[in-house]
Scaffold this motif. Structure first.
Motif, mmCIF file in Angstrom:
data_model
loop_
_atom_site.group_PDB
_atom_site.id
_atom_site.type_symbol
_atom_site.label_atom_id
_atom_site.label_comp_id
_atom_site.label_asym_id
_atom_site.label_seq_id
_atom_site.Cartn_x
_atom_site.Cartn_y
_atom_site.Cartn_z
ATOM 1 N N LEU A 237 45.984 47.831 -11.845
ATOM 2 C CA LEU A 237 44.725 47.586 -11.137
ATOM 3 C C LEU A 237 44.896 46.499 -10.089
ATOM 4 O O LEU A 237 44.319 46.556 -9.004
ATOM 5 C CB LEU A 237 43.639 47.163 -12.134
ATOM 6 N N GLN A 238 45.720 45.476 -10.416
ATOM 7 C CA GLN A 238 45.892 44.370 -9.476
ATOM 8 C C GLN A 238 46.695 44.765 -8.242
ATOM 9 O O GLN A 238 46.611 44.097 -7.220
ATOM 10 C CB GLN A 238 46.592 43.199 -10.164
ATOM 11 N N SER A 242 42.496 45.048 -2.491
ATOM 12 C CA SER A 242 41.075 44.867 -2.767
ATOM 13 C C SER A 242 40.228 45.762 -1.873
ATOM 14 O O SER A 242 39.280 46.397 -2.316
ATOM 15 C CB SER A 242 40.691 43.410 -2.569
ATOM 16 N N LEU A 245 40.211 49.271 -3.246
ATOM 17 C CA LEU A 245 39.470 49.458 -4.490
ATOM 18 C C LEU A 245 37.972 49.573 -4.199
ATOM 19 O O LEU A 245 37.282 50.437 -4.741
ATOM 20 C CB LEU A 245 39.740 48.285 -5.438
ATOM 21 N N ALA A 279 34.602 46.613 -8.981
ATOM 22 C CA ALA A 279 35.906 46.201 -8.465
ATOM 23 C C ALA A 279 36.226 44.768 -8.871
ATOM 24 O O ALA A 279 37.351 44.459 -9.271
ATOM 25 C CB ALA A 279 35.922 46.340 -6.945
ATOM 26 N N TYR A 283 39.441 43.538 -11.110
ATOM 27 C CA TYR A 283 40.422 42.552 -10.669
ATOM 28 C C TYR A 283 40.476 41.353 -11.593
ATOM 29 O O TYR A 283 41.522 40.742 -11.797
ATOM 30 C CB TYR A 283 40.099 42.063 -9.266
ATOM 31 N N SER A 284 39.317 40.962 -12.130
ATOM 32 C CA SER A 284 39.266 39.738 -12.927
ATOM 33 C C SER A 284 39.883 39.918 -14.298
ATOM 34 O O SER A 284 40.252 38.946 -14.947
ATOM 35 C CB SER A 284 37.816 39.297 -13.088
ATOM 36 N N THR A 337 40.060 33.220 -12.300
ATOM 37 C CA THR A 337 39.221 34.381 -12.042
ATOM 38 C C THR A 337 38.073 34.042 -11.099
ATOM 39 O O THR A 337 37.775 34.803 -10.178
ATOM 40 C CB THR A 337 38.636 34.896 -13.365
ATOM 41 N N GLN A 340 39.263 33.492 -7.527
ATOM 42 C CA GLN A 340 39.652 34.786 -6.966
ATOM 43 C C GLN A 340 38.423 35.621 -6.645
ATOM 44 O O GLN A 340 38.339 36.256 -5.585
ATOM 45 C CB GLN A 340 40.544 35.503 -7.982
ATOM 46 N N LEU A 344 37.128 37.501 -3.251
ATOM 47 C CA LEU A 344 36.996 38.960 -3.188
ATOM 48 C C LEU A 344 35.582 39.390 -2.834
ATOM 49 O O LEU A 344 35.382 40.404 -2.164
ATOM 50 C CB LEU A 344 37.394 39.579 -4.530
#
Lengths: 403, 252
Positions: A237-238, A242, A245, A279, A283-284, A337, A340, A344
């Motif tokens: 997923l990472q 971004s 996604l 999303a 990502y988190s 998280t 980030q 995002l």
């Protein structure tokens, strides 16, 4: 017999001139930027790009001499900083840096008074490269001084907060012709809406991923066979960019909204907060799960053994021993998280999720750089504040940590 | 994992083949995207064109690679130099500031850096290169510092006792011992930058982010998938290559 004796020993510095090279370099850079680069620029309206002014015409001789004098004092002090009374020198430097930071908004006021024609209602003052570089270098000097003086986190905060308040006061009362403030005044309501949306998205995403992450980490501890697969999925997923996604979620959520009445009534649609939230959570999850899992695993088996030996039940061991010991590392995951997610969420503005990214991308689209700044600066501030706050909390919770 | 099995893994042809598999998949996807029209038709049955055709995919891939490579070259050079400089005796004064900067800089979101770079550098490829450089520098500096600082002081002393100069100690002892950690930093930096470079499409730099942005703007998922697919394959190729190099290093 010591082997060390015949070895060449690193020579000590010559004593007659032993400056603190870091601060000497930084203050020289600040002086160069202050005197050599354009401090401000003035434009008659939003579209025209401004004309730059060096420090002499922006601040006049008194202002230039005051600023240059203070920076020269920094240079002088950094030359004698490593000598006997170094703590005093560092304290004096700290005071000068704070004074400079506090004087900067007033410098802008002077520049407005001297350069901006009050007959033109749209005239605006842009902040120039010289101002930004000086500000940046001074902040670096502050970081260095903090390390040298070994100031506790709480002290550096109590120093920065009054400066921040002073800036805020100047900005809201007297700096209206500043380009940034002109942009803000023409959309102050949108600004607060964006702030709220940004906070809500980040908060919800971090909250959801914290719960999911805890659950997943606990599941992975119970069923070790699934560990590898789970981490593989999260890693995968990472690797999706971004931007992609967010784009990939548009169609499935639009379909969901069109075909499932419940989803539509919840406000889920192809664009907006729903794909952004999904999303962000995706990502988190990796940093959250990784940190929670490692934190719980790394608690020393001896401690667990001792707890069992004292007659604690498994439940008690988990709640009273393992969890508290793991908490600082878990909070580290929350910190990563959150920072980030703040970044995002900016990108999420592209799919209509709102937040400060709206200003960034609208500004980029209109080539209105002041508007881009209006979006980007709050994001930087939010990320730094979130980082500092959560870092302080995890310091506080660490056993034997800063109280 | 024991050294023995690591050696075994590095030599087994199956392991070596992984980067090649990803690379050939990437090549196939770039050249043969048009042949997949039927597949992409499934995503978007109604739109007129399902294959992004404004610019050739190989050109987009080339530009993407160019941006990432320039940024990587600069970050590796600067990051290594900075990490080495501040761990020497002469530069030790700068160590606290640089290591603090490396952790503070990590909190700056790349989008914000990109947005701040545009007013200074204008639209186009330059701001994204600068943003990637700033963002990619930090993992490299941090890992170089960690790697060099973790080298046992006793080993350095022994090297000195053998009559090695400080330059020799750096080249023949410290750097080889720190290499795995430094390489891990470079791997993180480059892999993150491959994904982040897509953001450049929002400031007018043409690269693999273009189909994604076009897809978002026109509501065409097929475009988004094509951009994401290529970026993902590129990231996997580079990442697995780094993994092989790391295995090799560990095997020594």
């Amino acid at each position: 017999m010591s082997l060390k004796d015949p070895l060449p020993v690193a020579k000590g510095r010559l004593c007659w001139f032993s400056p603190n090279w870091v601060l000497l370099l930084l203050s020289t850079l600040a002086l160069g930027a202050f005197l050599g680069l354009e401090i401000v620029s003035v434009a008659p309206n939003r579209i025209v790009s401004g004309t730059g002014y060096p420090v002499f015409s922006a601040l006049g001789w008194p202002g230039t001499l005051l600023g240059a004098g203070l920076i020269l004092a920094l240079i002088g002090l950094s030359c004698m900083a490593d000598q006997r009374h170094y703590r005093g020198a560092y304290r004096a430097m700290l005071a000068i840096v704070m004074a400079l930071l506090g004087l900067m908004p007033f410098a802008l006021m002077v520049a407005i008074h001297r350069l901006v024609d009050s007959d033109l209602p749209q005239a605006r003052l842009g902040i120039g490269a010289g101002f930004w570089v000086t500000l940046f270098v001074l902040l670096l000097a502050l970081v260095e001084l903090r390390t040298r003086l070994a100031l506790a986190r709480i002290w550096s905060w109590s120093l920065l907060i009054p400066i921040g308040l002073l800036w805020w006061l100047c900005l809201s009362l007297w700096l209206e012709p500043l380009a940034l403030m002109r942009e803000y005044h023409s959309r102050s309501e949108q600004f607060f809406t964006a702030f709220r949306q940004h906070l809500e998205l980040v908060g919800t995403a971090v909250g959801i991923s914290l719960m999911l992450g805890m659950g997943l980490a606990l599941l992975m501890r119970r069923y070790p066979g699934g560990q590898k697969a789970a981490f593989a999925v999260l890693n995968f997923l990472q690797t999706i960019p971004s931007l992609a996604l967010f784009g990939l979620l548009l169609a499935p959520l639009a379909w969901l909204a069109a075909n499932v009445p419940l989803a539509a009534s919840l406000g889920i649609s192809g664009i907006g907060w729903a794909p952004a939230l999904v999303a962000l959570v995706a990502y988190s999850l990796l940093p959250m799960v990784r940190n929670t899992f490692i934190a719980l695993e790394e608690v020393s088996p001896a401690v667990i053994d001792a707890a069992h030996g004292m007659g604690m039940s498994t439940r008690q061991v988990f709640l009273q021993v393992r969890l508290p010991l793991a908490l600082p590392v878990m909070l580290e995951g929350v910190r990563i998280t959150t920072v980030q997610a703040i970044g995002l969420t900016t990108v999420a503005a592209l799919i209509g999720a709102g937040g400060f990214g709206t200003f960034v991308f609208q500004g980029l689209g209109q080539a209105a750089m002041d508007m881009v700044l209006l979006g980007a600066l709050p994001i930087l501030l939010m990320a730094s504040v979130a980082d500092a706050l959560l870092g302080a909390v995890s310091d506080f919770l660490r056993p034997g940590g800063a109280k | 994992m024991s050294t023995k099995s690591a050696t075994h893994n590095a030599r087994s042809p199956w392991q070596l083949g992984i980067p090649l598999v990803w690379l050939s998949l990437l090549g196939l996807a770039v050249t043969g995207m048009a042949q997949l029209e039927g597949v992409f038709r499934l995503f978007e049955p109604d739109v007129r064109s399902v294959i992004y055709s404004r610019v050739d995919f190989s050109l987009l891939l080339g530009r993407h690679l160019f941006v990432v490579a320039i940024a990587a070259l600069v970050t590796i050079t600067v990051g290594l130099a900075a990490g080495i400089a501040v761990t020497r005796n002469k530069g030790r004064d700068f160590l606290p500031l640089v290591s603090q900067l490396a952790s503070i800089g990590q909190t700056f979101p790349p989008v914000a850096v990109l947005a701040l770079a545009v007013p200074v550098l204008g639209f186009g490829t330059l701001p994204i290169i600068v943003a990637l450089m700033l963002y990619g520098l930090l993992p490299i500096v941090r890992n170089t510092l960690t790697g060099l600082q973790e080298v046992d002081a006793g080993i350095k002393e022994a090297a000195q006792a053998m009559g090695m100069t400080s330059g020799q100690i750096l080249r023949q002892v410290e750097l080889p011992m720190a290499a795995p950690v430094i390489l891990a930093g470079i791997r993180t930096s480059v892999t993150i930058n491959i994904a982040t470079a897509a953001l450049g499409a929002t400031v007018g730099a043409s690269n693999l982010g273009d189909p994604i942005i076009a897809g978002i703007v026109n509501g065409n998922t097929a475009y988004v998938v094509q951009g994401a697919l290529l970026i993902g394959l590129l990231a996997l190729s580079v990442d697995s290559t780094f993994e092989q190099v790391q295995r090799r290093l560990k095997a020594y």
